[in-house]
Design a protein around this motif. Structure first.
Motif, short mmCIF file in Angstrom:
data_model
loop_
_atom_site.label_atom_id
_atom_site.label_comp_id
_atom_site.label_asym_id
_atom_site.label_seq_id
_atom_site.Cartn_x
_atom_site.Cartn_y
_atom_site.Cartn_z
N PHE A 199 0.84 -1.20 0.00
CA PHE A 199 0.00 0.00 0.00
C PHE A 199 0.88 1.25 0.00
O PHE A 199 1.81 1.37 0.79
CB PHE A 199 -0.89 -0.02 1.25
CG PHE A 199 -1.74 1.21 1.43
CD1 PHE A 199 -2.73 1.54 0.52
CD2 PHE A 199 -1.56 2.03 2.54
CE1 PHE A 199 -3.52 2.66 0.70
CE2 PHE A 199 -2.35 3.15 2.73
CZ PHE A 199 -3.33 3.46 1.81
N LYS A 200 0.59 2.18 -0.90
CA LYS A 200 1.42 3.38 -1.05
C LYS A 200 0.77 4.65 -0.51
O LYS A 200 1.36 5.73 -0.54
CB LYS A 200 1.75 3.60 -2.54
CG LYS A 200 2.45 2.42 -3.21
CD LYS A 200 3.79 2.10 -2.56
CE LYS A 200 4.49 0.94 -3.27
NZ LYS A 200 5.76 0.57 -2.60
N GLY A 201 -0.43 4.54 -0.03
CA GLY A 201 -1.14 5.73 0.43
C GLY A 201 -0.84 6.08 1.87
O GLY A 201 0.11 5.58 2.48
N SER A 202 -1.66 6.97 2.43
CA SER A 202 -1.49 7.44 3.81
C SER A 202 -2.44 6.71 4.75
O SER A 202 -3.63 6.55 4.46
CB SER A 202 -1.75 8.95 3.87
OG SER A 202 -1.92 9.38 5.19
N LEU A 203 -1.90 6.27 5.89
CA LEU A 203 -2.75 5.62 6.90
C LEU A 203 -3.80 6.58 7.44
O LEU A 203 -4.92 6.18 7.77
CB LEU A 203 -1.90 5.09 8.05
CG LEU A 203 -1.17 3.75 7.84
CD1 LEU A 203 -0.30 3.44 9.05
CD2 LEU A 203 -2.16 2.64 7.59
N ASP A 204 -3.42 7.86 7.53
CA ASP A 204 -4.38 8.87 8.02
C ASP A 204 -5.67 8.83 7.21
O ASP A 204 -6.77 8.91 7.76
CB ASP A 204 -3.79 10.28 7.93
CG ASP A 204 -2.50 10.45 8.71
OD1 ASP A 204 -1.53 9.75 8.37
OD2 ASP A 204 -2.47 11.27 9.64
N SER A 205 -5.51 8.70 5.88
CA SER A 205 -6.69 8.73 5.00
C SER A 205 -7.55 7.49 5.20
O SER A 205 -8.79 7.57 5.15
CB SER A 205 -6.26 8.85 3.54
OG SER A 205 -5.52 7.71 3.14
N VAL A 206 -6.92 6.34 5.43
CA VAL A 206 -7.68 5.10 5.67
C VAL A 206 -8.46 5.20 6.98
O VAL A 206 -9.64 4.86 7.04
CB VAL A 206 -6.75 3.87 5.69
CG1 VAL A 206 -7.57 2.60 5.93
CG2 VAL A 206 -5.98 3.76 4.38
N PHE A 207 -7.78 5.68 8.01
CA PHE A 207 -8.46 5.82 9.30
C PHE A 207 -9.57 6.88 9.24
O PHE A 207 -10.58 6.77 9.92
CB PHE A 207 -7.44 6.18 10.39
CG PHE A 207 -6.51 5.05 10.75
CD1 PHE A 207 -7.00 3.77 10.96
CD2 PHE A 207 -5.15 5.26 10.87
CE1 PHE A 207 -6.15 2.72 11.29
CE2 PHE A 207 -4.29 4.23 11.20
CZ PHE A 207 -4.78 2.95 11.42
N ALA A 208 -9.36 7.91 8.41
CA ALA A 208 -10.40 8.93 8.24
C ALA A 208 -11.63 8.33 7.55
O ALA A 208 -12.77 8.64 7.92
CB ALA A 208 -9.86 10.10 7.41
N LYS A 209 -11.40 7.45 6.56
CA LYS A 209 -12.53 6.76 5.92
C LYS A 209 -13.28 5.90 6.94
O LYS A 209 -14.52 5.82 6.90
CB LYS A 209 -12.02 5.86 4.79
CG LYS A 209 -11.52 6.60 3.56
CD LYS A 209 -10.96 5.62 2.53
CE LYS A 209 -10.34 6.35 1.35
NZ LYS A 209 -9.72 5.39 0.39
N ALA A 210 -12.52 5.28 7.84
CA ALA A 210 -13.16 4.46 8.88
C ALA A 210 -14.04 5.32 9.78
O ALA A 210 -15.12 4.88 10.21
CB ALA A 210 -12.10 3.74 9.71
N GLN A 211 -13.60 6.56 10.05
CA GLN A 211 -14.42 7.47 10.85
C GLN A 211 -15.73 7.78 10.13
O GLN A 211 -16.80 7.83 10.75
CB GLN A 211 -13.65 8.77 11.11
CG GLN A 211 -12.51 8.65 12.08
CD GLN A 211 -12.99 8.39 13.49
OE1 GLN A 211 -12.95 7.26 13.98
NE2 GLN A 211 -13.46 9.41 14.16
N ILE A 212 -15.64 7.97 8.81
CA ILE A 212 -16.84 8.29 8.04
C ILE A 212 -17.79 7.10 8.00
O ILE A 212 -19.00 7.23 8.24
CB ILE A 212 -16.45 8.72 6.61
CG1 ILE A 212 -15.63 10.02 6.63
CG2 ILE A 212 -17.69 8.90 5.74
CD1 ILE A 212 -15.04 10.40 5.30
N VAL A 213 -17.24 5.92 7.70
CA VAL A 213 -18.06 4.71 7.63
C VAL A 213 -18.67 4.39 9.01
O VAL A 213 -19.86 4.07 9.12
CB VAL A 213 -17.21 3.52 7.13
CG1 VAL A 213 -17.97 2.20 7.31
CG2 VAL A 213 -16.84 3.71 5.68
N GLY A 214 -17.84 4.49 10.04
CA GLY A 214 -18.33 4.25 11.39
C GLY A 214 -19.41 5.24 11.78
O GLY A 214 -20.41 4.89 12.42
#
Length: 415
Positions: free
Chosen positions: A136-151
């Motif tokens: 994975f080449k992206g940012s972990l911050d962005s993945v965790f931010a998506k989790a906040q939105i989905v959650g």
């Protein structure tokens, strides 16, 4: 199946599905949980003391279950969590049905805490390891931010429907729905989760292996200054957030003027979900204003503390809703930044256990802070308890500053 799992996008989809399932199951009762306890004959102090026993369970079992995730695997840990939570939720419902004694509520809450400890650290560690294993080449911050939105979206759906269902039936039905969703989560994890980037050890001597992992986790946790100081901020932030959330429903229903308006309680809890979605959406945008993650965390912690003072001064329901929404938005926006900060400092082999140590530290604060603020609410009212909660919130700031002074490698924000 394995070939499909070896794509970062699929890993993220599975992770977000697990987050959605967990949050949906939990949020069915979030809008009514405190009301549920009060309807069983508990006082404010007893209700928040029962919640504190949940935190006691968290503290007692956090490290052992984190070690299980680091030895037997994150998948096994997740499935044990879903099953334990389903059983403990049924026990909670039974205690309500029989109007059980306080010791029964305390025991039920501790088992509930045990269930959540299987999740904490394990799901996040599974994601980080699997993403690394799939380049994975992206940012972990962005993945965790998506989790906040989905959650947040799952919380929105669960909280509103839980409140409406309780209004149309009774307070026990949302707990039945929660149990069913948890069993579905168990099945989903059984089919979809695989431990990529991490090899479970299946030790011949589990006790010795667990002891080694705990020692290493202490080395990479409390003995690692930038991790230690960030962990020590957790008791104040987590303790306050637990109280604010669970006191929100009776407090705002008091402003509304009807403590039996369960549907409104569901909407109030859904407001938290909406603020979480907004926080996850704005977090990547807000972080562009800062060069360091600790700067972001310091500013956010300070502002949320002042918002709690403002809540304590408000007597209008709609104004209180707006201020609480802003508090929830900023609180949620801080979560992905803190997660990325800690994950950038922890080796894979100890990740689940160290993250469990972090959760343990936060839960320790909730044990003390929740009943203390609940007692203040009993004696002086909810507004006074919100004012005092801001003091606890501000107490986290010196520890975040001390973490910043260590100049950790995960502190700079990559744009």
């Amino acid at each position: 199946m394995l070939s499909l799992l070896r794509k970062p996008t699929n890993i993220q989809t599975i992770y977000l599905s697990l987050v959605a399932g967990n949050t949906l199951a939990t949020s069915f009762i979030w809008g009514i949980n405190t009301i549920f306890l009060l309807s069983a004959g508990l006082s404010n102090f007893e209700a928040f003391l029962a919640n504190a026993f949940y935190s006691v369970g968290y503290v007692l079992f956090e490290v052992p279950t984190g070690v299980i995730a680091d030895t037997y695997g994150r998948r096994i840990s997740y499935m044990l969590g879903a099953l334990t939570l389903a059983i403990s939720t049924a026990l909670y419902l039974y205690m309500w049905h029989i109007q059980g004694p306080f010791w029964g509520w305390a025991l039920s809450s501790m088992v509930l805490g045990l269930g959540y400890t299987f999740f904490s650290g394990a799901t996040e560690a599974w994601l980080v390891d699997a993403l690394k294993a799939t380049n994975f080449k992206g940012s972990l911050d962005s993945v965790f931010a998506k989790a906040q939105i989905v959650g947040g979206a799952a919380m929105l759906i669960g909280a509103i429907s839980g409140g409406i269902i309780a209004q149309m039936t009774n307070l026990g039905v949302p707990y039945i729905l929660r149990t069913l969703v948890l069993l579905i989560n168990f099945a989903m994890a059984f089919v979809l989760m695989q431990d990529l980037g991490f090899k479970p050890t299946r030790p011949k001597n589990p006790i010795n292996e667990m002891s080694k992992i705990v020692n290493k986790s202490i080395t990479y946790g409390y003995k690692n200054p930038p991790v230690r100081w960030m962990m020590l901020s957790a008791p104040f932030v987590v303790g306050v957030s637990f109280y604010i959330f669970y006191a929100l429903q009776p407090f705002l229903l008091e402003l509304w003027g009807d403590d039996k308006a369960y549907a409104i309680a569901g909407v109030i809890a859904a407001l938290t979900g909406l603020s979480q979605m907004a926080g996850g959406f704005f977090s990547p945008k807000i972080r562009k204003l800062f060069k360091l993650r600790t700067s972001y965390l310091l500013a956010g912690t300070l502002i949320t503390g002042f918002l709690l003072i403002l809540v304590s001064m408000v007597s209008n329901f709609w104004v209180a809703i707006i201020v609480v929404f802003l508090w929830g938005l900023l609180f949620a926006a801080l979560v992905p930044i803190r997660q990325a900060y800690l994950n950038g400092l922890i080796p894979s082999e100890q990740r689940a256990t160290v993250l469990s140590f972090d959760s343990l530290t936060g839960s320790a604060g909730a044990i003390a802070i929740q009943p203390a603020l609940g007692k203040i609410a009993d004696v002086q009212g909810y507004p006074a308890s919100y004012a005092v909660s801001s003091i606890f919130q501000f107490a986290a700031i010196p520890f975040i500053y001390l973490a910043r002074r260590q100049k950790p490698k995960s502190d700079p924000i990559e744009i």
